[in-house]
Design an enzyme around this catalytic site. Structure first.
Site, PDB file in Angstrom:
ATOM      1  N   HIS A 321       0.978  -1.068   0.051  1.00 39.03           N
ATOM      2  CA  HIS A 321       0.181   0.025  -0.111  1.00 39.03           C
ATOM      3  C   HIS A 321       0.902   1.278  -0.005  1.00 39.03           C
ATOM      4  O   HIS A 321       2.057   1.126   0.598  1.00 39.03           O
ATOM      5  CB  HIS A 321      -0.676   0.000   1.161  1.00 39.03           C
ATOM      6  CG  HIS A 321      -2.089   0.936   1.132  1.00 39.03           C
ATOM      7  ND1 HIS A 321      -2.145   2.095   1.307  1.00 39.03           N
ATOM      8  CD2 HIS A 321      -3.279   0.892   0.602  1.00 39.03           C
ATOM      9  CE1 HIS A 321      -3.370   2.788   1.053  1.00 39.03           C
ATOM     10  NE2 HIS A 321      -3.857   2.001   0.716  1.00 39.03           N
ATOM     11  N   ASP A 379      -7.912  -5.467  -0.051  1.00 39.55           N
ATOM     12  CA  ASP A 379      -8.606  -6.189  -1.017  1.00 39.55           C
ATOM     13  C   ASP A 379      -8.043  -7.591  -0.790  1.00 39.55           C
ATOM     14  O   ASP A 379      -8.638  -8.546  -1.517  1.00 39.55           O
ATOM     15  CB  ASP A 379      -7.938  -5.899  -2.333  1.00 39.55           C
ATOM     16  CG  ASP A 379      -8.782  -4.500  -2.732  1.00 39.55           C
ATOM     17  OD1 ASP A 379      -9.727  -4.309  -2.674  1.00 39.55           O
ATOM     18  OD2 ASP A 379      -7.739  -3.500  -3.279  1.00 39.55           O
TER      19      ASP A 379
HETATM   20  N1  CMC Z   1       4.113  -7.539  -5.008  1.00 42.44           N
HETATM   21  C1  CMC Z   1       5.472  -7.435  -5.303  1.00 42.44           C
HETATM   22  N2  CMC Z   1       6.277  -6.223  -4.947  1.00 42.44           N
HETATM   23  C2  CMC Z   1       5.682  -5.134  -4.415  1.00 42.44           C
HETATM   24  C3  CMC Z   1       4.107  -5.240  -4.523  1.00 42.44           C
HETATM   25  C4  CMC Z   1       3.302  -6.366  -4.639  1.00 42.44           C
HETATM   26  N3  CMC Z   1       2.310  -6.414  -4.223  1.00 42.44           N
HETATM   27  N4  CMC Z   1       3.749  -3.973  -3.848  1.00 42.44           N
HETATM   28  C5  CMC Z   1       5.078  -3.242  -4.086  1.00 42.44           C
HETATM   29  N5  CMC Z   1       6.022  -3.918  -4.304  1.00 42.44           N
HETATM   30  C6  CMC Z   1       7.443  -3.648  -4.486  1.00 42.44           C
HETATM   31  C7  CMC Z   1       7.920  -2.766  -5.463  1.00 42.44           C
HETATM   32  O1  CMC Z   1       8.202  -3.489  -6.635  1.00 42.44           O
HETATM   33  C8  CMC Z   1       8.854  -1.610  -4.847  1.00 42.44           C
HETATM   34  O2  CMC Z   1      10.078  -2.567  -4.683  1.00 42.44           O
HETATM   35  P1  CMC Z   1      11.416  -1.852  -5.083  1.00 42.44           P
HETATM   36  O3  CMC Z   1      11.514  -0.708  -3.880  1.00 42.44           O
HETATM   37  O4  CMC Z   1      12.554  -3.065  -5.090  1.00 42.44           O
HETATM   38  O5  CMC Z   1      11.518  -1.276  -6.420  1.00 42.44           O
HETATM   39  C9  CMC Z   1       8.467  -1.641  -3.525  1.00 42.44           C
HETATM   40  O6  CMC Z   1       7.568  -2.694  -3.177  1.00 42.44           O
HETATM   41  C10 CMC Z   1       7.539  -0.192  -3.246  1.00 42.44           C
HETATM   42  O7  CMC Z   1       6.612  -0.414  -4.219  1.00 42.44           O
HETATM   43  P2  CMC Z   1       5.991   0.631  -4.986  1.00 42.44           P
HETATM   44  O8  CMC Z   1       5.360   0.445  -6.305  1.00 42.44           O
HETATM   45  O9  CMC Z   1       6.942   1.951  -5.209  1.00 42.44           O
HETATM   46  O10 CMC Z   1       4.572   1.065  -4.039  1.00 42.44           O
HETATM   47  P3  CMC Z   1       3.620   2.310  -4.663  1.00 42.44           P
HETATM   48  O11 CMC Z   1       3.160   2.942  -3.090  1.00 42.44           O
HETATM   49  O12 CMC Z   1       3.972   2.902  -5.602  1.00 42.44           O
HETATM   50  O13 CMC Z   1       2.383   1.111  -4.858  1.00 42.44           O
HETATM   51  C11 CMC Z   1       0.377  -0.462  -4.375  1.00 42.44           C
HETATM   52  C12 CMC Z   1       1.384   0.583  -3.930  1.00 42.44           C
HETATM   53  C13 CMC Z   1      -0.679  -0.775  -3.961  1.00 42.44           C
HETATM   54  C14 CMC Z   1      -0.028   0.250  -5.911  1.00 42.44           C
HETATM   55  C15 CMC Z   1       1.391  -1.654  -4.916  1.00 42.44           C
HETATM   56  O14 CMC Z   1       1.889  -2.057  -3.570  1.00 42.44           O
HETATM   57  C16 CMC Z   1       0.935  -2.654  -5.787  1.00 42.44           C
HETATM   58  O15 CMC Z   1       0.799  -2.824  -6.748  1.00 42.44           O
HETATM   59  N6  CMC Z   1      -0.120  -3.843  -4.945  1.00 42.44           N
HETATM   60  C17 CMC Z   1      -0.927  -4.731  -5.620  1.00 42.44           C
HETATM   61  C18 CMC Z   1      -2.110  -4.297  -5.952  1.00 42.44           C
HETATM   62  C19 CMC Z   1      -3.030  -4.293  -4.847  1.00 42.44           C
HETATM   63  O16 CMC Z   1      -3.130  -4.972  -3.908  1.00 42.44           O
HETATM   64  N7  CMC Z   1      -3.638  -2.926  -4.699  1.00 42.44           N
HETATM   65  C20 CMC Z   1      -4.891  -2.510  -3.702  1.00 42.44           C
HETATM   66  C21 CMC Z   1      -4.120  -1.575  -2.821  1.00 42.44           C
HETATM   67  S1  CMC Z   1      -5.165  -1.044  -1.380  1.00 42.44           S
HETATM   68  C22 CMC Z   1      -6.951  -0.682  -2.072  1.00 42.44           C
HETATM   69  C23 CMC Z   1      -6.902   0.487  -2.935  1.00 42.44           C
HETATM   70  O17 CMC Z   1      -6.243   1.225  -3.047  1.00 42.44           O
HETATM   71  O18 CMC Z   1      -7.882   0.350  -3.541  1.00 42.44           O
END
Ligand code: CMC
Length: 445
Positions: A321, A379
């Site tokens: 998140h 989720d």
């Molecule tokens: N699986 C694997 N790696 C992950 C994941 C994941 N679900 N989420 C983040 N990472 C890694 C990412 O690759 C990055 O790694 P590094 O530092 O080595 O580059 C690190 O963790 C930080 O991630 P980020 O992409 O910079 O984080 P963000 O804040 O931009 O994204 C997120 C947040 C929710 C989009 C992301 O965690 C994600 O894609 N999760 C899966 C989709 C999901 O469950 N979404 C629902 C969110 S909660 C409900 C809502 O908002 O509606």
């Protein structure tokens, strides 16, 4: 003055503290005042930065930028805290109902019994949709995703209410709020019935909000439909948990679209579209597909390895998140609830729930997820409950949209009522071609 109004006033105050930023080349400097809210980190006010130093700030994904003051929802992502108008989500989940939470988010205070009754009546009064609007569904293929139908039909609602769409008229705004909260379930259910080729089921105003949703989704005209109280209670609780989440992508989209003065149905439709993405509300659908893809506990290591592999597009859906760097408090509540719901429905031996729990256990021992503070989010378990109460996967994100409509409306109202509202218009760091002269087509290489 009400408590939220006081909070907003406090939030609007600048502290004495300023940060001084100096351009090492020109020696020019800018004194940036610090704005502090009622709780949570303060924010640097950079309004004079460009004037003083000729620079903007660069913040892709808006991870460090507060785009507004808000008195609706507070999140402490490190501590796993979520408050609606100051009330902890755990208390609201245990004691409140979706209609009461909707009132709280919109009005700022918990309602008295009379206020709640009036509000609920207002919502019930607006549940039907215009028959002409209903005909729009016939233009969609049966296999259209319900989110596509919902966003399209919500946008077209603006064509029906010309007489009550003055965004500067508080009464018009109130009628809009009641209409959209009341009609979203009717539109959602119509999308579902269209996919099935079944007759549309009209709303029943003797039922409460969640029961009415389930009745419109599952009843058929040819026989009585028995509502399951466990399913009604579970859905109401899921609606409470999804009702708002401060400046998330879809809420920010609603604010941005609404800041142009666009009609509120258009703004909410933009929010529905933003919610659909798998990184946001679409994750609930994606989690179930992922669990089915993983299939058995033995396959977990293989999929975790894929989630960690940066060359793969696979992510652990329902994990991570932007704000929570700890357990998402909603995920904790939903995980507990999924056991209760499955037990009450006589489906305790749900293999997907077992798989999800094992996946959570294994991921939370893994250095990759620990070091990045990636925990299950709202989720991760919600789809298991939706499935257990019979909601098809394609409707999961629609259920999220029904609940989040309340938050979108509360934020839109807050923004429009703010006398300082401005159009939302981010800047950019331009990296394209510098100025060059037009080349006639015959002279191009
Ligand atoms: N699986 C694997 N790696 C992950 C994941 C994941 N679900 N989420 C983040 N990472 C890694 C990412 O690759 C990055 O790694 P590094 O530092 O080595 O580059 C690190 O963790 C930080 O991630 P980020 O992409 O910079 O984080 P963000 O804040 O931009 O994204 C997120 C947040 C929710 C989009 C992301 O965690 C994600 O894609 N999760 C899966 C989709 C999901 O469950 N979404 C629902 C969110 S909660 C409900 C809502 O908002 O509606």
């Amino acid at each position: 003055m009400t408590a939220p109004a006081l909070a907003m006033e406090a939030a609007a105050q600048m502290t004495q503290k300023t940060f001084k930023l100096t351009d090492p080349e020109s020696g020019r400097s800018s004194a940036l005042p610090v704005r502090s809210g009622t709780i949570g980190p303060a924010a640097l006010d950079i309004a004079t930065l460009y004037k003083d130093l000729d620079v903007f700030t660069y913040d892709p994904g808006f991870g460090m930028t507060a785009a507004t003051e808000s008195g609706i929802t507070y999140i402490d992502g490190d501590a796993g805290v979520l408050l609606y108008r100051g009330y902890p989500i755990e208390q609201l989940a245990e004691k409140s109902s979706f209609m009461e939470v909707a009132y709280l988010l919109l009005m700022g205070e918990l309602p008295t019994a009379k206020q709640l009754q009036e509000f609920t009546c207002n919502i019930r009064y607006h549940t039907m949709i215009n028959e002409w609007l209903l005909r729009f569904f016939n233009g969609f293929h049966a296999n259209a995703h319900p989110m596509a139908m919902v966003s399209g039909v919500v946008a077209s609602m603006s064509a029906f209410y010309h007489d009550s769409m003055d965004i500067h008229n508080p009464r018009h705004r109130e009628i809009f709020s009641h209409r959209i909260i009341a009609k979203l379930p009717t539109i959602a259910a119509a999308a579902h019935k269209h996919s099935l080729g079944q007759p549309f089921i009209y709303p029943r105003n003797d039922l409460d909000y969640a029961a009415n949703v389930l009745n419109m989704l599952f009843a058929v005209p040819c026989e009585p439909y028995q509502l399951d109280p466990v399913a009604c209670e579970a859905l109401d609780l899921l609606f409470v948990l999804h009702a708002d989440h401060e400046q998330n992508a879809s809420t920010s989209t609603v604010r941005l679209a609404g800041s142009t003065g666009a009609n509120p149905y258009a703004a909410i439709s933009a929010g529905v579209s933003a919610l659909w993405g798998p990184a946001h509300g679409g994750a609930n659908e994606a989690v179930l597909s992922m669990l089915e893809q993983i299939g058995t506990v033995d396959n977990i290591p293989k999929y975790l390895a894929m989630a960690k592999d940066k060359s793969s597009h696979f992510r652990l859906m329902g994990f991570g998140h932007r704000v929570y760097k700890n357990f998402d408090p909603r995920a904790k509540i939903i995980r507990e609830m999924s056991h209760k719901v499955l037990a009450a429905l006589g489906r305790s031996d749900n293999p997907l729930l077992e798989l999800a729990q094992r996946l959570e256990e294994i991921a939370l021992k893994d250095e990759y997820f620990l070091s990045r503070k990636l925990y299950p989010n709202v989720d991760f378990y919600s789809g298991i409950i939706y499935s257990a109460i019979g909601i098809p996967r394609s409707m999961f994100t629609v259920m999220f949209a029904i609940a989040r409509t309340v938050g979108w409306v509360a934020h839109w109202q807050e923004m429009i009522s703010d006398p300082g509202m401005r159009i939302g218009r981010p800047r950019q760091l331009y990296i394209g071609a510098t100025r060059r002269d037009y080349v006639d087509i015959g002279r191009r290489a």
